[in-house]
Write an enzyme that holds these catalytic residues in place. Sequence first.
Site, PDB file in Angstrom:
ATOM      1  N   GLY A  46       0.779  -1.243   0.000  1.00 37.90           N
ATOM      2  CA  GLY A  46       0.000   0.000   0.000  1.00 37.90           C
ATOM      3  C   GLY A  46       0.806   1.286   0.000  1.00 37.90           C
ATOM      4  O   GLY A  46       0.336   2.324  -0.446  1.00 37.90           O
ATOM      5  N   ASP A 103       0.949   3.413   4.228  1.00 40.81           N
ATOM      6  CA  ASP A 103      -0.239   4.003   3.621  1.00 40.81           C
ATOM      7  C   ASP A 103      -1.243   4.464   4.676  1.00 40.81           C
ATOM      8  O   ASP A 103      -1.740   5.572   4.637  1.00 40.81           O
ATOM      9  CB  ASP A 103      -0.901   3.028   2.620  1.00 40.81           C
ATOM     10  CG  ASP A 103      -1.221   1.659   3.216  1.00 40.81           C
ATOM     11  OD1 ASP A 103      -0.820   1.374   4.369  1.00 40.81           O
ATOM     12  OD2 ASP A 103      -1.874   0.848   2.523  1.00 40.81           O
ATOM     13  N   ASP A 106      -4.339   1.825  11.023  1.00 44.72           N
ATOM     14  CA  ASP A 106      -5.726   1.522  11.391  1.00 44.72           C
ATOM     15  C   ASP A 106      -5.727   1.053  12.851  1.00 44.72           C
ATOM     16  O   ASP A 106      -5.690   1.868  13.761  1.00 44.72           O
ATOM     17  CB  ASP A 106      -6.206   0.463  10.385  1.00 44.72           C
ATOM     18  CG  ASP A 106      -7.671   0.115  10.488  1.00 44.72           C
ATOM     19  OD1 ASP A 106      -8.460   0.984  10.869  1.00 44.72           O
ATOM     20  OD2 ASP A 106      -8.040  -1.031  10.171  1.00 44.72           O
ATOM     21  N   PHE A 155     -13.830   2.493   5.167  1.00 40.92           N
ATOM     22  CA  PHE A 155     -12.872   1.736   4.372  1.00 40.92           C
ATOM     23  C   PHE A 155     -12.562   2.519   3.108  1.00 40.92           C
ATOM     24  O   PHE A 155     -13.459   2.892   2.359  1.00 40.92           O
ATOM     25  CB  PHE A 155     -13.390   0.335   4.051  1.00 40.92           C
ATOM     26  CG  PHE A 155     -12.247  -0.625   3.822  1.00 40.92           C
ATOM     27  CD1 PHE A 155     -11.584  -1.203   4.899  1.00 40.92           C
ATOM     28  CD2 PHE A 155     -11.811  -0.920   2.540  1.00 40.92           C
ATOM     29  CE1 PHE A 155     -10.509  -2.055   4.702  1.00 40.92           C
ATOM     30  CE2 PHE A 155     -10.742  -1.771   2.332  1.00 40.92           C
ATOM     31  CZ  PHE A 155     -10.084  -2.349   3.417  1.00 40.92           C
ATOM     32  N   VAL A 156     -11.287   2.787   2.893  1.00 43.09           N
ATOM     33  CA  VAL A 156     -10.888   3.627   1.761  1.00 43.09           C
ATOM     34  C   VAL A 156     -10.028   2.857   0.765  1.00 43.09           C
ATOM     35  O   VAL A 156      -9.447   1.824   1.097  1.00 43.09           O
ATOM     36  CB  VAL A 156     -10.140   4.892   2.243  1.00 43.09           C
ATOM     37  CG1 VAL A 156     -11.071   5.811   3.013  1.00 43.09           C
ATOM     38  CG2 VAL A 156      -8.916   4.539   3.082  1.00 43.09           C
ATOM     39  N   ARG A 168      -5.299   0.135  -6.695  1.00 41.40           N
ATOM     40  CA  ARG A 168      -4.195   0.886  -6.067  1.00 41.40           C
ATOM     41  C   ARG A 168      -3.745   2.041  -6.955  1.00 41.40           C
ATOM     42  O   ARG A 168      -3.137   3.001  -6.503  1.00 41.40           O
ATOM     43  CB  ARG A 168      -2.983  -0.025  -5.845  1.00 41.40           C
ATOM     44  CG  ARG A 168      -3.215  -1.167  -4.886  1.00 41.40           C
ATOM     45  CD  ARG A 168      -1.888  -1.859  -4.598  1.00 41.40           C
ATOM     46  NE  ARG A 168      -2.038  -3.169  -3.981  1.00 41.40           N
ATOM     47  CZ  ARG A 168      -2.138  -3.382  -2.680  1.00 41.40           C
ATOM     48  NH1 ARG A 168      -2.141  -2.367  -1.846  1.00 41.40           N
ATOM     49  NH2 ARG A 168      -2.261  -4.606  -2.206  1.00 41.40           N
TER      50      ARG A 168
END
Length: 185
Positions: A46, A103, A106, A155-156, A168
């Site tokens: 990511g 990235d 969380d 959620f992205v 991506r």
Amino acid sequence: MQDYHSFLAEILIPEEELKNRVRELGEEISRDYAGKRILAICILRGGVMFLTDLIRHIKPLVAIDFMGVSSYGSGARSSDGQVRITLDLSTNISNQHVLIVEDIVDSGNTLASVIEMLRTRNPASLEVCTLLNKFSRREVDVPIKYCGFNIPDKFVFGYGLDMDEYYRNLTFIGVVDLEKYEAEL
Ligand code: IMP
Ligand code: MG
């Protein structure tokens, strides 16, 4: 393969905003590390888009390396604290100024494990630069020195972040409508 328009709930961060903030972060890092050499460690996969854009704005000498970690299997949408190293660094980080480039943070499980492991290799310094931070989801504390955007618990995808490994390559960060996404799988 789905066209992302069918599950895009909203564009959270448009391309221009990403570009501006990434440049600001690069400038801030350049000031902080003036006179030093940086080893930027990208957490795959990511962090790739963010890393390549970020280092264009870094003035001090910067080398890059990659580390692969897998925090959850395909289909799952949150990590469970079981973090596996799938690709280790090819650089000796001892006495180096290490900057981890992520990235998104969380739960914090992934980064906490990475930090714990890298500390045992005695870097001169170890800091974290994350593009996105979902602070409301944090389970373990992780020290974040540079943060692009604090985002809500949604959620992205896009700009390095995937939906089951795809999307991506999008140039913006979008919010996923999970019901619509899963209905179409
Ligand atoms: P953590 O261990 O819970 O902090 O999860 C971190 C990893 O989960 C990130 O490096 C991402 O790969 C992934 N992740 C967390 N939230 C999202 C999201 O909203 N979209 C895509 N990937 C995410
Ligand atoms: Mg992912």
